[in-house]
Design a protein around this motif. Structure first.
Motif, mmCIF file in Angstrom:
data_model
loop_
_atom_site.group_PDB
_atom_site.id
_atom_site.type_symbol
_atom_site.label_atom_id
_atom_site.label_comp_id
_atom_site.label_asym_id
_atom_site.label_seq_id
_atom_site.Cartn_x
_atom_site.Cartn_y
_atom_site.Cartn_z
ATOM 1 N N LEU A 163 -18.721 -8.989 -3.824
ATOM 2 C CA LEU A 163 -19.843 -8.151 -4.215
ATOM 3 C C LEU A 163 -20.689 -8.970 -5.162
ATOM 4 O O LEU A 163 -20.204 -9.457 -6.174
ATOM 5 N N HIS A 164 -21.924 -9.122 -4.843
ATOM 6 C CA HIS A 164 -22.782 -9.933 -5.690
ATOM 7 C C HIS A 164 -23.210 -9.163 -6.928
ATOM 8 O O HIS A 164 -22.842 -8.006 -7.116
ATOM 9 N N ASN A 203 -25.744 -7.707 -7.642
ATOM 10 C CA ASN A 203 -26.522 -6.486 -7.466
ATOM 11 C C ASN A 203 -25.638 -5.238 -7.440
ATOM 12 O O ASN A 203 -26.125 -4.126 -7.383
ATOM 13 N N TRP A 204 -24.342 -5.455 -7.462
ATOM 14 C CA TRP A 204 -23.402 -4.339 -7.372
ATOM 15 C C TRP A 204 -23.037 -3.885 -8.785
ATOM 16 O O TRP A 204 -22.620 -4.708 -9.605
ATOM 17 N N PRO A 205 -23.173 -2.597 -9.105
ATOM 18 C CA PRO A 205 -22.876 -2.158 -10.473
ATOM 19 C C PRO A 205 -21.384 -2.198 -10.783
ATOM 20 O O PRO A 205 -20.553 -2.140 -9.872
ATOM 21 N N PRO A 259 -15.021 -0.559 -3.687
ATOM 22 C CA PRO A 259 -15.108 -0.008 -2.340
ATOM 23 C C PRO A 259 -13.778 0.211 -1.623
ATOM 24 O O PRO A 259 -13.668 1.140 -0.829
ATOM 25 N N LYS A 270 -19.728 5.823 2.634
ATOM 26 C CA LYS A 270 -21.180 6.022 2.694
ATOM 27 C C LYS A 270 -21.886 5.866 1.341
ATOM 28 O O LYS A 270 -23.111 5.855 1.285
ATOM 29 N N THR A 271 -21.118 5.792 0.250
ATOM 30 C CA THR A 271 -21.741 5.680 -1.067
ATOM 31 C C THR A 271 -22.604 4.433 -1.141
ATOM 32 O O THR A 271 -22.196 3.363 -0.700
ATOM 33 N N GLN A 272 -23.782 4.569 -1.704
ATOM 34 C CA GLN A 272 -24.614 3.377 -1.912
ATOM 35 C C GLN A 272 -25.026 3.321 -3.376
ATOM 36 O O GLN A 272 -26.064 3.857 -3.744
ATOM 37 N N PRO A 273 -24.220 2.660 -4.200
ATOM 38 C CA PRO A 273 -24.526 2.606 -5.618
ATOM 39 C C PRO A 273 -25.865 1.911 -5.857
ATOM 40 O O PRO A 273 -26.302 1.115 -5.028
ATOM 41 N N PRO A 274 -26.528 2.225 -6.971
ATOM 42 C CA PRO A 274 -27.832 1.611 -7.240
ATOM 43 C C PRO A 274 -27.722 0.106 -7.397
ATOM 44 O O PRO A 274 -26.671 -0.419 -7.774
ATOM 45 N N ARG A 275 -28.807 -0.589 -7.131
ATOM 46 C CA ARG A 275 -28.815 -2.051 -7.295
ATOM 47 C C ARG A 275 -29.033 -2.388 -8.752
ATOM 48 O O ARG A 275 -29.874 -1.796 -9.416
ATOM 49 N N THR A 276 -28.275 -3.328 -9.252
ATOM 50 C CA THR A 276 -28.496 -3.798 -10.612
ATOM 51 C C THR A 276 -29.134 -5.182 -10.538
ATOM 52 O O THR A 276 -29.814 -5.472 -9.581
ATOM 53 N N GLU A 321 -30.378 -9.011 -10.079
ATOM 54 C CA GLU A 321 -30.293 -9.911 -8.933
ATOM 55 C C GLU A 321 -29.895 -11.319 -9.386
ATOM 56 O O GLU A 321 -29.812 -12.225 -8.582
#
Ligand code: SF4
Lengths: 187, 142, 534
Positions: C139-140, C142-144, C149, C157-163, C165
């Motif tokens: 997970l790069h 951008n993953w909070p 997972p 289906k969860t799509q956490p917000p992008r943090t 970059e």
């Protein structure tokens, strides 16, 4: 139709019509490319999380059997040189930014072609924590090429179809540009 | 150097004539799924086995209609539906030139009339399916 | 065979053993106390010569209130002195308490574990204590933080917000040192990865690779699909190792369901596995020529590959051999005409490939570029657990087809080519030799193809059972581990592809070479990003 079955609809896809259209396209292709783009059509391929098979099919297009370059279609190294983005894969979370940046770097008018089931709709990779489920969730897609992976011939057909659309786009753009008192000409 | 030349010359022309001439996919090829609506009963087995949600259905319980849909854009051409369809209504053809400018052109849709349960009056299965299989004409509403 | 090791281990570590079982033949599962795990791993690795083939973290809190780690070792390591078929897998498992989500890292002793542990940290939130490089991997940035997972309470289906970059990379600094960033969108038609070269002039000092751009949650997705659909997912882990991955998947489930598939299916699977190796290797040899600028070689290689792809399509209906495998055997049979078609095509390919090799491999320009470029030493290869062509070119004699025979590999005779130079040239030559071996294998199998059924129906699989499925793909060993759940679903599906273990070797091989040699080195490994990133 009996009453138990109310109606059904298949995409009006008369194979014959399509075929003749294709043949015609094939015949006039280089001519057409010459007219629209001065010399050639440039493609940038972007992988947004495919399984690699779509990539290999696109690579196969430049092998001696399909030899894409005979039509004046080239794969270029940078999106800044490209007219068409060929996108594969369902857009993974980690590639989202890269895909957007590539799109922004491509000069107008541009086309986006979704290659393969993944790019068209997510395919097997549904929308989830790391996949956005299709290119059209992120970018406007102009041509869809179904298949998993599509045969090289099918990709070729998609490219030809895109060419028509690009022509329309350019006409439209010239028109609107003229409206704004701007003259936009491509060689 | 000489050998390279010889090799190139002996190879000759290999480029296919596509698209000027059609290129027929081999017999085994898994191409566009064709649905025979004469045979299809709308029993939804295909939508249950489809791994990529290419075949979906929705029951409109008010109108008593099953909306069935197949999207080539989602299809991964695995042939699970062909294998599992109890009536042989779906076959994967050799047709592969499916590129389209519009996603809607890639849809096959059908509407089936549903039959209502004699006991509770709820719509539950297509009339066709019930006629085809001599199974009980009510769903488990008891 | 496992007995001797087991006895040895029990006398050494009796205090640490909690339980042991052999759910399927040749796989020994030992439950150990967490504090003794590192010691036992080291013993297996250093004393017994075992190699770490996979490491799995699994969230088993709903089952037994804790996480569980599995360490898979292949015994007794590399080397052909051990008789055929007598090797086996030893799997250590230990529980990690939910309240203390951490475990002791084994990376300091076994470099091969370093990606597995970082992956477990990202996807399950278990911290490897003592890991030398605990950065993000899968997970790069951008993953909070705080979302894991692979935990069971995380919905697919969860799509956490992008943090953010941003990301950090190791830098080399000094006068005259340049940084060349490449990717993730590359110039050629290849998959995405980010590379950062630090170079002085032409010479590369350091290479940092950042992968996992293509991570799309395959393992988690497999947990929500029934096993019949999971098969199609396995086929799409990687495009060009499609059949191997699917076979690994099927073999694991067949072991779990305890069914024997018909002999003919075994033979046909082996044939398709070899056809897959063929088109990959032939294409790779052609591709190498693209790296050296020998366009004739490239075009001819692609042409031969195309012929093989067309053969694939003619016999299976898919150019990548998809849609043939199924749990319980095969979906389509091979008719007599197709058998003859394979034989005649292969004979022709063999002739043409040989002619091609004579033309391209002995040119002095070609040899100059290939030889002594990108040397992978045997020691590094062993430390990182490198597999496949890359391992065999560096003197590690490992090949699952011979060491742990599956499908019909015990029915045929074949050589496993071995070289010790470890350079690009050696890797190319291994491929060339394997092409001829593959053709021989297919011919042997087609000559003795038994008749009969090709499939047994598998309707259900028992829950909470586990097994390994493995194949030697064109790139090396693919090891899949499956644990089943009720309703014929999978509880955990761990895919360890050959590329996953070979990737860490690439950045170690590159320094000291010149920048234009990187594409060549990369092509000689020909690793896949998709089956690494999953
Ligand atoms: S569409 Fe199919 S072949 Fe293409 S990337 Fe997706 S899974 Fe792979």
């Amino acid at each position: 139709m009996d009453q138990e079955m109310i109606e059904f609809q298949k995409p009006e896809e008369n194979q014959e019509v399509l075929r003749t259209h294709l043949e015609e396209l094939g015949n006039h292709l280089s001519e057409k490319i010459g007219k629209i783009f001065g010399r050639s059509l440039h493609i940038r391929e972007v992988d947004s999380g495919s399984c690699n098979a779509c990539e290999w099919e696109i690579t196969a297009l430049s092998n001696p059997v399909y030899d894409l370059e005979r039509f004046g279609i080239y794969f270029v190294a940078s999106p800044r040189h490209a007219d068409v983005l060929l996108v594969t894969g369902p857009v993974s979370r980690n590639l989202y930014t890269a895909l957007l940046k590539t799109y922004e770097a491509t000069p107008e008018p541009k086309l986006v072609i979704a290659v393969g089931a993944c790019a068209c709709s997510g395919g097997l990779f549904q929308k989830g924590y790391a996949s956005l489920g299709g290119v059209d969730k992120v970018l406007p897609v102009d041509v869809y090429i179904p298949g998993c992976p599509p045969r090289p011939q099918a990709i070729l057909q998609g490219l030809l179809l895109a060419m028509d659309k690009l022509e329309q786009k350019i006409r439209k753009r010239n028109f609107s540009d003229l409206h704004e008192g701007d003259t936009c000409h491509r060689p | 150097m000489f050998r390279i030349l010889k090799k190139s010359l002996s190879t000759g022309i290999v480029t296919s004539r596509y698209p000027k001439e059609p290129d027929q996919a081999p017999e085994e090829f898994r191409g566009r799924p064709e649905v025979d609506f004469e045979k299809c009963t709308g029993c939804k087995v295909c939508s249950e086995v489809c791994p990529s949600r290419a075949i979906t259905y929705e029951d409109d319980l008010k109108q008593g209609i099953r909306n069935w849909q197949l999207s080539y854009a989602n299809c991964i051409f695995c042939g699970a539906c062909e294998e599992q369809c109890p009536y042989g209504a779906i076959t994967l053809s050799r047709f592969y030139e499916m590129a389209s400018r519009n996603k809607d052109d890639l849809l096959v849709t059908a509407k089936f009339q549903l039959s209502s349960c004699p006991r509770c009056g709820q719509y539950f299965e297509t009339i066709r399916e019930i006629r085809r299989t001599p199974k009980e004409v009510s769903h488990g509403c008891r | 065979m496992t007995d001797t090791y087991f006895n040895e281990l029990t006398t050494q570590f009796s205090y640490a053993f909690l339980d042991s079982e052999t759910p399927v033949p040749d796989e020994l599962y030992i439950t150990v106390k967490p504090e003794a795990c590192v010691g036992i791993c080291r013993y297996l690795y250093e004393k017994c010569g075992a190699s770490l083939v996979s490491m799995v973290g699994s969230d088993e809190r709903p089952l037994n209130g804790g996480f569980r780690l599995y360490y898979f070792f292949s015994l007794p390591g590399h080397g052909s002195s051990v008789p055929q078929g007598s090797r086996s897998f030893v799997n250590l498992q230990m529980k990690v308490d939910e309240r203390h989500p951490e475990f002791t890292s084994i990376t300091p002793y076994m470099p091969a574990a370093h990606w597995y542990e970082r992956e477990i940290q990202d996807l399950l939130g278990l911290k490897p204590v003592g890991h030398p490089d605990p950065r993000r991997l899968v997970l790069h940035e951008n993953w909070p933080k705080g979302f894991y997972p692979l935990r069971k309470d995380f919905d697919y289906k969860t799509q956490p917000p992008r943090t953010s970059e941003d990301f950090e990379m190791k830098r080399v600094e000094g006068e005259g040192v340049f940084e060349i960033p490449v990717g993730p969108v590359h110039a050629g038609i290849i998959e995405p990865g980010h590379f950062r070269f630090s170079s002085v002039g032409e010479k590369i000092l350091n290479l940092e690779a950042r992968l996992f751009y293509k991570h799309k949650g395959t393992e988690k997705l497999a947990e929500i699909l029934p096993f019949t659909k999971g098969l199609f997912l396995a086929e799409r882990i990687c495009g060009v190792c499609s059949f191997s991955h699917a076979t690994s998947y099927c073999q694991a489930l067949e072991k779990i369901a305890n069914i024997q598939i018909p002999e003919r299916a075994h033979y046909l699977r082996t044939i398709f596995l070899e056809l897959e190796r063929l088109y990959n290797h032939v294409g790779d040899v052609g591709n190498i020529c693209a790296g050296t600028g020998l366009l004739v070689g490239n075009a001819q290689g692609m042409l031969l590959k195309e012929k093989l792809m067309e053969l694939n399509e003619a016999i299976t209906g898919n150019r990548y051999l998809r849609g043939m495998n199924t749990v319980g055997g095969l979906r389509r049979d091979l008719s007599e005409e197709k058998r003859i078609l394979i034989l005649s095509t292969l004979r022709q390919i063999q002739k043409e490939f040989k002619a091609l090799i004579d033309v391209i491999m002995f040119l002095s320009t070609q040899r100059d570029r290939l030889e002594t470029t990108g040397i992978l030493s045997q020691q590094v290869a062993r430390d990182l657990g490198v597999v496949g062509v890359a391992a065999r070119a560096s003197g590690l004699d490992s090949d699952l087809r011979r060491d742990h025979p599956y499908a019909a590999y015990d029915k045929v005779s074949f050589k496993v080519p071995l070289r010790t130079e470890g350079d690009v040239s050696a890797r190319v030559w291994i491929r060339i030799e394997e092409v001829f071996e593959s053709i021989r294998i297919i011919e042997q199998l087609l000559d003795t193809l038994p008749s009969g059924d090709i499939r047994v129906e598998v309707k259900e699989i028992p829950p909470y059972k586990y097994a390994l499925g493995y194949t030697e793909s064109p790139r090396g060993a693919n090891i899949h581990w499956i644990m089943t759940a009720p309703d014929s679903r999978l509880y955990r599906y761990k895919i360890r592809s050959a590329s996953y273990v070979n990737w860490p070797a690439v950045p170690l091989v590159v320094p000291g070479n010149i920048v234009p040699d990187f594409p060549l080195i990369n092509k000689s490994f020909n690793l896949c990003y998709s089956c690494t990133d999953l």
